[in-house]
Design a protein around this motif. Structure first.
Motif, PDB file in Angstrom:
ATOM      1  N   PHE A  56     -37.984 -49.265  40.946  1.00 26.90           N
ATOM      2  CA  PHE A  56     -38.635 -50.259  41.804  1.00 26.90           C
ATOM      3  C   PHE A  56     -37.975 -49.653  43.299  1.00 26.90           C
ATOM      4  O   PHE A  56     -38.715 -49.936  44.385  1.00 26.90           O
ATOM      5  CB  PHE A  56     -38.468 -51.748  41.540  1.00 26.90           C
ATOM      6  CG  PHE A  56     -39.624 -52.108  40.953  1.00 26.90           C
ATOM      7  CD1 PHE A  56     -40.845 -52.642  41.570  1.00 26.90           C
ATOM      8  CD2 PHE A  56     -39.458 -52.244  39.495  1.00 26.90           C
ATOM      9  CE1 PHE A  56     -41.698 -53.122  40.633  1.00 26.90           C
ATOM     10  CE2 PHE A  56     -40.510 -52.687  38.726  1.00 26.90           C
ATOM     11  CZ  PHE A  56     -41.749 -53.509  39.250  1.00 26.90           C
ATOM     12  N   LYS A  57     -36.698 -49.695  43.245  1.00 26.22           N
ATOM     13  CA  LYS A  57     -36.064 -49.361  44.692  1.00 26.22           C
ATOM     14  C   LYS A  57     -36.761 -47.740  45.257  1.00 26.22           C
ATOM     15  O   LYS A  57     -36.718 -47.842  46.597  1.00 26.22           O
ATOM     16  CB  LYS A  57     -34.568 -49.197  44.526  1.00 26.22           C
ATOM     17  CG  LYS A  57     -34.029 -50.389  44.310  1.00 26.22           C
ATOM     18  CD  LYS A  57     -33.985 -51.317  45.687  1.00 26.22           C
ATOM     19  CE  LYS A  57     -32.805 -50.794  46.672  1.00 26.22           C
ATOM     20  NZ  LYS A  57     -32.896 -51.599  47.998  1.00 26.22           N
ATOM     21  N   GLU A  59     -39.835 -46.950  44.882  1.00 28.79           N
ATOM     22  CA  GLU A  59     -41.020 -47.464  45.712  1.00 28.79           C
ATOM     23  C   GLU A  59     -41.088 -48.615  47.038  1.00 28.79           C
ATOM     24  O   GLU A  59     -41.765 -48.505  47.613  1.00 28.79           O
ATOM     25  CB  GLU A  59     -42.033 -47.972  44.505  1.00 28.79           C
ATOM     26  CG  GLU A  59     -42.434 -46.990  43.389  1.00 28.79           C
ATOM     27  CD  GLU A  59     -43.276 -45.831  43.937  1.00 28.79           C
ATOM     28  OE1 GLU A  59     -43.788 -45.938  44.893  1.00 28.79           O
ATOM     29  OE2 GLU A  59     -43.176 -44.936  43.275  1.00 28.79           O
ATOM     30  N   CYS A  60     -39.863 -49.277  46.578  1.00 22.18           N
ATOM     31  CA  CYS A  60     -39.729 -50.342  47.502  1.00 22.18           C
ATOM     32  C   CYS A  60     -38.357 -50.344  47.845  1.00 22.18           C
ATOM     33  O   CYS A  60     -37.570 -51.297  47.405  1.00 22.18           O
ATOM     34  CB  CYS A  60     -40.188 -51.839  46.893  1.00 22.18           C
ATOM     35  SG  CYS A  60     -41.899 -51.532  45.969  1.00 22.18           S
ATOM     36  N   SER A  62     -36.766 -51.903  50.197  1.00 16.48           N
ATOM     37  CA  SER A  62     -36.325 -53.268  50.486  1.00 16.48           C
ATOM     38  C   SER A  62     -35.852 -53.983  49.393  1.00 16.48           C
ATOM     39  O   SER A  62     -35.289 -55.037  49.498  1.00 16.48           O
ATOM     40  CB  SER A  62     -37.221 -53.826  51.437  1.00 16.48           C
ATOM     41  OG  SER A  62     -38.544 -54.538  50.632  1.00 16.48           O
ATOM     42  N   VAL A  65     -41.157 -56.655  46.489  1.00 18.09           N
ATOM     43  CA  VAL A  65     -42.364 -56.016  45.876  1.00 18.09           C
ATOM     44  C   VAL A  65     -43.454 -57.142  46.074  1.00 18.09           C
ATOM     45  O   VAL A  65     -43.324 -58.075  45.299  1.00 18.09           O
ATOM     46  CB  VAL A  65     -42.265 -55.631  44.277  1.00 18.09           C
ATOM     47  CG1 VAL A  65     -43.614 -55.003  43.822  1.00 18.09           C
ATOM     48  CG2 VAL A  65     -41.032 -54.661  44.161  1.00 18.09           C
ATOM     49  N   ASP A  66     -44.416 -56.779  46.943  1.00 16.68           N
ATOM     50  CA  ASP A  66     -45.578 -57.756  47.143  1.00 16.68           C
ATOM     51  C   ASP A  66     -46.713 -57.099  46.337  1.00 16.68           C
ATOM     52  O   ASP A  66     -46.482 -56.226  45.744  1.00 16.68           O
ATOM     53  CB  ASP A  66     -45.882 -58.027  48.506  1.00 16.68           C
ATOM     54  CG  ASP A  66     -46.223 -56.595  49.114  1.00 16.68           C
ATOM     55  OD1 ASP A  66     -46.580 -55.605  48.625  1.00 16.68           O
ATOM     56  OD2 ASP A  66     -46.041 -56.625  50.378  1.00 16.68           O
ATOM     57  N   THR A  69     -48.278 -53.628  47.158  1.00 15.15           N
ATOM     58  CA  THR A  69     -47.443 -52.694  46.908  1.00 15.15           C
ATOM     59  C   THR A  69     -47.750 -52.560  45.272  1.00 15.15           C
ATOM     60  O   THR A  69     -47.744 -51.284  44.697  1.00 15.15           O
ATOM     61  CB  THR A  69     -45.841 -52.857  47.074  1.00 15.15           C
ATOM     62  OG1 THR A  69     -45.774 -53.132  48.541  1.00 15.15           O
ATOM     63  CG2 THR A  69     -45.105 -51.610  46.799  1.00 15.15           C
ATOM     64  N   PRO A 101     -42.722 -61.610  46.306  1.00 13.86           N
ATOM     65  CA  PRO A 101     -42.152 -60.682  46.362  1.00 13.86           C
ATOM     66  C   PRO A 101     -40.536 -60.833  46.315  1.00 13.86           C
ATOM     67  O   PRO A 101     -39.448 -59.936  46.086  1.00 13.86           O
ATOM     68  CB  PRO A 101     -42.317 -59.704  47.581  1.00 13.86           C
ATOM     69  CG  PRO A 101     -42.918 -61.089  48.726  1.00 13.86           C
ATOM     70  CD  PRO A 101     -43.733 -61.841  47.758  1.00 13.86           C
TER      71      PRO A 101
END
Length: 213
Positions: A56-57, A59-60, A62, A65-66, A69, A101
């Motif tokens: 996940f990190k 891809e995102c 921050s 995850v909204d 995304t 998120p």
């Protein structure tokens, strides 16, 4: 039965470790939740949770995850169809605490643990909650049709043989007749559970992720 959609990659086995396998999970500043808490809430190992978090990190960065995304990530698995509608329902089902998120990764880990390692009844409860579109404790024929249409749209051209536009409604009609035992137009979890446990075809169709993760 209805096509069972695939999902994000499953966490690797215990033996698959990266160079940062000892890095503690997660330091998400908006809503931190430690590795020990997730270990207690899921049936995953430390290594599996760390792998899931790293994915996940990537891809995102921050850590948040909204839905947009999540939809983009999920659509990569189904380039032959339109995954946006199903991803919406799926995001809502994983977002158990409705914090969006801010805690989605934690909610996703807990939900994925149920789907991969939970009991039969736990898996069916999660699936029922997915079909309960407005979260009122009941599944209507309209709820079921929305989900079924989204699954067929996502599967796109990969169904063999190709299915017509009426296929989702035909499946829903069959399922709903079996599930709505008291004919009140609504399916409770008790009706859903009893039908799935008694009917092998229904069980096969309703166990989202069971054979694809």
């Amino acid at each position: 039965g209805a096509p069972s959609p695939a999902a994000a990659p499953k966490p690797p086995s215990e033996g698959t470790q990266g160079s940062d396998a000892d890095v503690e999970l997660p330091s998400i500043r908006h809503q931190p939740e430690g590795l020990e808490q997730l270990l207690a809430r899921t049936n995953f190992t430390k290594t599996e949770l760390q792998s899931l978090y790293r994915g996940f990190k990537n891809e995102c960065p921050s850590g948040l995850v909204d839905e947009e995304t999540f939809t983009l990530i999920y659509s990569r698995f189904f380039p032959q169809g339109d995954a946006s509608s199903y991803a919406h329902f799926l995001f809502d089902a994983f977002d158990a605490d409705r914090n969006g998120p801010r805690s989605f990764l934690q909610d996703f880990a807990v939900g994925l643990s149920v789907l991969l390692r939970g009991t039969e009844q736990q898996k069916l409860k999660w699936t029922f909650d997915l079909y309960d579109v407005n979260k009122d404790g009941y599944v209507t024929k309209e709820d079921m049709l929305e989900i079924m249409k989204s699954i067929y749209a996502m599967m796109g051209r990969c169904t063999e043989p190709a299915l017509g536009a009426s296929a989702p409604a035909q499946h829903v009609e069959l399922f709903f007749q079996k599930m709505d035992r008291n004919r009140d137009g609504m399916v409770t979890f008790e009706e859903f559970l009893a039908t799935c446990q008694e009917d092998k075809d229904i069980m096969s169709s309703m166990q989202i992720f069971h054979n694809v993760l």
